[in-house]
Design a protein around this motif. Structure first.
Motif, PDB file in Angstrom:
ATOM      1  N   TYR A 270     -12.057 -25.323  29.064  1.00  0.00           N
ATOM      2  CA  TYR A 270     -13.084 -24.669  28.258  1.00  0.00           C
ATOM      3  C   TYR A 270     -12.456 -23.899  27.099  1.00  0.00           C
ATOM      4  O   TYR A 270     -13.002 -23.874  25.985  1.00  0.00           O
ATOM      5  CB  TYR A 270     -13.942 -23.747  29.126  1.00  0.00           C
ATOM      6  CG  TYR A 270     -14.940 -24.497  29.980  1.00  0.00           C
ATOM      7  CD1 TYR A 270     -16.062 -25.092  29.416  1.00  0.00           C
ATOM      8  CD2 TYR A 270     -14.759 -24.618  31.355  1.00  0.00           C
ATOM      9  CE1 TYR A 270     -16.979 -25.784  30.192  1.00  0.00           C
ATOM     10  CE2 TYR A 270     -15.663 -25.310  32.149  1.00  0.00           C
ATOM     11  CZ  TYR A 270     -16.778 -25.894  31.553  1.00  0.00           C
ATOM     12  OH  TYR A 270     -17.676 -26.591  32.338  1.00  0.00           O
ATOM     13  N   SER A 271     -11.280 -23.271  27.338  1.00  0.00           N
ATOM     14  CA  SER A 271     -10.589 -22.560  26.259  1.00  0.00           C
ATOM     15  C   SER A 271     -10.171 -23.531  25.166  1.00  0.00           C
ATOM     16  O   SER A 271     -10.348 -23.270  23.966  1.00  0.00           O
ATOM     17  CB  SER A 271      -9.347 -21.837  26.799  1.00  0.00           C
ATOM     18  OG  SER A 271      -9.697 -20.737  27.596  1.00  0.00           O
ATOM     19  N   GLY A 272      -9.576 -24.659  25.572  1.00  0.00           N
ATOM     20  CA  GLY A 272      -9.140 -25.639  24.588  1.00  0.00           C
ATOM     21  C   GLY A 272     -10.292 -26.267  23.845  1.00  0.00           C
ATOM     22  O   GLY A 272     -10.240 -26.451  22.617  1.00  0.00           O
ATOM     23  N   TYR A 314     -12.343 -14.949  34.036  1.00  0.00           N
ATOM     24  CA  TYR A 314     -11.928 -15.518  32.754  1.00  0.00           C
ATOM     25  C   TYR A 314     -12.591 -16.886  32.580  1.00  0.00           C
ATOM     26  O   TYR A 314     -13.077 -17.221  31.493  1.00  0.00           O
ATOM     27  CB  TYR A 314     -10.406 -15.630  32.713  1.00  0.00           C
ATOM     28  CG  TYR A 314      -9.862 -16.359  31.503  1.00  0.00           C
ATOM     29  CD1 TYR A 314      -9.593 -15.681  30.319  1.00  0.00           C
ATOM     30  CD2 TYR A 314      -9.607 -17.733  31.552  1.00  0.00           C
ATOM     31  CE1 TYR A 314      -9.079 -16.348  29.213  1.00  0.00           C
ATOM     32  CE2 TYR A 314      -9.098 -18.408  30.451  1.00  0.00           C
ATOM     33  CZ  TYR A 314      -8.839 -17.711  29.288  1.00  0.00           C
ATOM     34  OH  TYR A 314      -8.339 -18.389  28.196  1.00  0.00           O
ATOM     35  N   TYR A 315     -12.610 -17.665  33.660  1.00  0.00           N
ATOM     36  CA  TYR A 315     -13.265 -18.969  33.616  1.00  0.00           C
ATOM     37  C   TYR A 315     -14.734 -18.826  33.235  1.00  0.00           C
ATOM     38  O   TYR A 315     -15.241 -19.567  32.371  1.00  0.00           O
ATOM     39  CB  TYR A 315     -13.151 -19.650  34.988  1.00  0.00           C
ATOM     40  CG  TYR A 315     -14.020 -20.876  35.152  1.00  0.00           C
ATOM     41  CD1 TYR A 315     -13.693 -22.073  34.523  1.00  0.00           C
ATOM     42  CD2 TYR A 315     -15.175 -20.841  35.932  1.00  0.00           C
ATOM     43  CE1 TYR A 315     -14.489 -23.210  34.665  1.00  0.00           C
ATOM     44  CE2 TYR A 315     -15.975 -21.963  36.086  1.00  0.00           C
ATOM     45  CZ  TYR A 315     -15.629 -23.144  35.447  1.00  0.00           C
ATOM     46  OH  TYR A 315     -16.423 -24.256  35.583  1.00  0.00           O
ATOM     47  N   TYR A 316     -15.435 -17.873  33.840  1.00  0.00           N
ATOM     48  CA  TYR A 316     -16.845 -17.691  33.506  1.00  0.00           C
ATOM     49  C   TYR A 316     -17.017 -17.361  32.017  1.00  0.00           C
ATOM     50  O   TYR A 316     -17.948 -17.840  31.359  1.00  0.00           O
ATOM     51  CB  TYR A 316     -17.442 -16.570  34.350  1.00  0.00           C
ATOM     52  CG  TYR A 316     -17.721 -16.946  35.791  1.00  0.00           C
ATOM     53  CD1 TYR A 316     -18.161 -18.214  36.133  1.00  0.00           C
ATOM     54  CD2 TYR A 316     -17.552 -16.007  36.813  1.00  0.00           C
ATOM     55  CE1 TYR A 316     -18.422 -18.554  37.450  1.00  0.00           C
ATOM     56  CE2 TYR A 316     -17.810 -16.337  38.140  1.00  0.00           C
ATOM     57  CZ  TYR A 316     -18.243 -17.606  38.459  1.00  0.00           C
ATOM     58  OH  TYR A 316     -18.500 -17.939  39.767  1.00  0.00           O
ATOM     59  N   MET A 317     -16.126 -16.523  31.482  1.00  0.00           N
ATOM     60  CA  MET A 317     -16.240 -16.149  30.077  1.00  0.00           C
ATOM     61  C   MET A 317     -16.049 -17.347  29.156  1.00  0.00           C
ATOM     62  O   MET A 317     -16.861 -17.602  28.263  1.00  0.00           O
ATOM     63  CB  MET A 317     -15.215 -15.069  29.730  1.00  0.00           C
ATOM     64  CG  MET A 317     -15.243 -14.659  28.264  1.00  0.00           C
ATOM     65  SD  MET A 317     -13.871 -13.600  27.785  1.00  0.00           S
ATOM     66  CE  MET A 317     -12.479 -14.733  27.932  1.00  0.00           C
ATOM     67  N   VAL A 318     -14.967 -18.116  29.368  1.00  0.00           N
ATOM     68  CA  VAL A 318     -14.715 -19.246  28.467  1.00  0.00           C
ATOM     69  C   VAL A 318     -15.709 -20.380  28.701  1.00  0.00           C
ATOM     70  O   VAL A 318     -16.075 -21.101  27.765  1.00  0.00           O
ATOM     71  CB  VAL A 318     -13.256 -19.735  28.576  1.00  0.00           C
ATOM     72  CG1 VAL A 318     -12.306 -18.655  28.086  1.00  0.00           C
ATOM     73  CG2 VAL A 318     -12.888 -20.167  29.987  1.00  0.00           C
ATOM     74  N   PHE A 319     -16.164 -20.546  29.940  1.00  0.00           N
ATOM     75  CA  PHE A 319     -17.222 -21.507  30.258  1.00  0.00           C
ATOM     76  C   PHE A 319     -18.455 -21.222  29.399  1.00  0.00           C
ATOM     77  O   PHE A 319     -19.018 -22.111  28.744  1.00  0.00           O
ATOM     78  CB  PHE A 319     -17.562 -21.402  31.749  1.00  0.00           C
ATOM     79  CG  PHE A 319     -18.847 -22.066  32.173  1.00  0.00           C
ATOM     80  CD1 PHE A 319     -18.856 -23.376  32.624  1.00  0.00           C
ATOM     81  CD2 PHE A 319     -20.048 -21.371  32.159  1.00  0.00           C
ATOM     82  CE1 PHE A 319     -20.041 -23.983  33.031  1.00  0.00           C
ATOM     83  CE2 PHE A 319     -21.236 -21.960  32.560  1.00  0.00           C
ATOM     84  CZ  PHE A 319     -21.238 -23.275  32.998  1.00  0.00           C
ATOM     85  N   ALA A 320     -18.885 -19.957  29.384  1.00  0.00           N
ATOM     86  CA  ALA A 320     -20.098 -19.589  28.667  1.00  0.00           C
ATOM     87  C   ALA A 320     -19.928 -19.733  27.161  1.00  0.00           C
ATOM     88  O   ALA A 320     -20.821 -20.241  26.463  1.00  0.00           O
ATOM     89  CB  ALA A 320     -20.499 -18.159  29.027  1.00  0.00           C
ATOM     90  N   ARG A 321     -18.786 -19.290  26.635  1.00  0.00           N
ATOM     91  CA  ARG A 321     -18.565 -19.400  25.203  1.00  0.00           C
ATOM     92  C   ARG A 321     -18.507 -20.867  24.756  1.00  0.00           C
ATOM     93  O   ARG A 321     -19.030 -21.241  23.705  1.00  0.00           O
ATOM     94  CB  ARG A 321     -17.270 -18.682  24.818  1.00  0.00           C
ATOM     95  CG  ARG A 321     -17.286 -17.177  24.999  1.00  0.00           C
ATOM     96  CD  ARG A 321     -18.051 -16.457  23.930  1.00  0.00           C
ATOM     97  NE  ARG A 321     -17.351 -16.444  22.646  1.00  0.00           N
ATOM     98  CZ  ARG A 321     -17.794 -15.809  21.572  1.00  0.00           C
ATOM     99  NH1 ARG A 321     -18.947 -15.152  21.612  1.00  0.00           N
ATOM    100  NH2 ARG A 321     -17.104 -15.830  20.443  1.00  0.00           N
ATOM    101  N   ALA A 322     -17.863 -21.692  25.567  1.00  0.00           N
ATOM    102  CA  ALA A 322     -17.760 -23.115  25.227  1.00  0.00           C
ATOM    103  C   ALA A 322     -19.114 -23.801  25.326  1.00  0.00           C
ATOM    104  O   ALA A 322     -19.483 -24.612  24.460  1.00  0.00           O
ATOM    105  CB  ALA A 322     -16.745 -23.790  26.133  1.00  0.00           C
TER     106      ALA A 322
END
Length: 385
Positions: A270-272, A314-322
């Motif tokens: 998700y970050s990438g 952290y996963y939840y944050m990048v999941f949501a932003r992506a």
């Protein structure tokens, strides 16, 4: 920032059906009622934990305070003139403005998240000087020609936790990309295009964009933390030595199991993926298609795919932003099942919220045992739009 609109505008190249099975694409889902109650309790908890100097967990590093401020402001329940925010920003200015900022613990991470915080608080333009200084610091910290690197070097375009010799990784590079884009830097900016080169090398994808030896070993379109080496997990120095040894042993076993490959994880994918969108890639790009394919196969709000509970918030944050940047609502997984990802995320977070209003992770590998960190990640996830 117009990344979501720009990305959706590129759909003409591939059509709606190619990305989401012919479903409606880019519609906003109504915010679940449960999310509002979670946010109110979380904000109350964070207010109760602010230290007299304006920081949160200030003895550990300033980046935690920056993360809390960004989370509170993104919630839209706390404004930039709130006394807690004003005091916290005063604390952070001491780290982001001095010329010796390179000595700050995790200076790149702290500056990226600090830039997000000051941008959110900058409605009147009063923080322009801090924002400009933070942007300049991140540009200077990036591995590029200034460090004698050229695009053939695996480190080129990346950033690590600290300034100088810190080995670059996808997480810190993604924070830098998001911070620059949020604060008004355009997608075609040289710093973001250099970062895209590094991000592409962190994708498990055999393509012209990844010349690393692991690229074709897993080849699932997901992303890894860095292009091979294992970094010591962030945290207190005494605890990190044992954790780093375990991480290296796990990585060695994994490389042997995968014939030299490196397993993708949900958080890094998700970050990438969002970093590629922020850097201007469109839906028809082979890297974007592969990343979306991985996400469809591994969609979940129950764990961090490939990591379990490690780095869950952290996963939840990048999941949501992506997901917000992708704009596909409902999201269709590989089995054709539609997901109201905002509602599912809110429910997952509500189920994990403590009576105090905080979130914390029992697996502290990435410092998420600190409720200031986990609660901020959760708030940022709920605020994604």
């Amino acid at each position: 920032m117009s990344t979501r609109r720009d990305f959706l505008g590129g759909l003409g190249a591939v059509g709606l059906a190619g990305m989401c099975g012919g479903r409606a694409f880019g519609q906003e889902a109504a915010k679940p009622a449960a999310a509002a109650a979670d946010v109110a309790r979380a904000i109350a908890f964070l207010r109760s934990r602010q230290e007299p100097d304006g920081s949160w967990s200030g003895a550990r590093e300033p980046g935690i305070t920056a993360l809390v401020v960004a989370a509170l402001l993104r919630s839209r329940r706390v404004g930039p003139d709130d006394p807690a925010i004003v005091k916290a920003l005063g604390f952070l200015e001491g780290y982001l403005l001095p010329k010796d900022g390179k000595k700050v613990p995790h200076s790149v991470y702290a500056t990226s998240v600090g830039l997000m915080a000051f941008h959110e608080a900058n409605a009147s333009g009063k923080h322009d000087a801090v924002i400009k200084a933070a942007q300049d610091f991140l540009r200077d910290a990036q591995y590029d020609e200034g460090e004698g690197k050229d695009p053939s070097d695996p480190h080129y375009g990346g950033l690590g936790y600290g300034y100088g010799r810190s080995r670059p990784d996808l997480s810190n590079t993604a924070f830098m990309i998001e911070a620059l884009r949020d604060s008004g830097v355009p997608a075609d900016d040289p710093a973001l295009q250099k970062a895209l080169i590094f991000v592409s090398r962190c994708q498990n994808l055999e393509s012209e964009f990844n010349d690393q030896p692991f690229a074709d070993k897993v080849n699932d379109g997901g992303f890894i933390y860095t292009s091979g080496e294992v970094a010591p997990p962030p945290g207190r120095a005494g605890a990190r030595e044992g954790e780093a040894a375990r991480a290296r042993a796990e990585a060695k076993a994994e490389r042997e199991e995968l014939n030299g490959g490196i397993r993708s994880s949900g958080s890094m994918t998700y970050s990438g993926f969002k970093s590629m969108i922020y850097a201007g890639l469109k839906p028809d790009d082979v890297r974007v298609k592969a990343a979306v394919g991985y996400i469809r196969k591994h969609y979940t709000v129950d764990e961090n795919p490939g990591q379990g509970r490690r780095g869950l918030y952290y996963y939840y944050m990048v999941f949501a932003r992506a997901m917000a940047a992708l704009g596909e609502d409902p999201f269709i997984d590989a089995d054709g099942k539609p997901h109201d990802w905002k509602a599912e995320l809110a429910a997952a977070l509500a189920a994990r919220q403590e009576p105090s209003g905080a979130w914390a992770n029992q697996d502290d590998r990435f410092m998420e045992g600190d409720p200031a960190i986990a609660t901020s990640f959760a708030l940022m996830a709920l605020a994604a739009r």
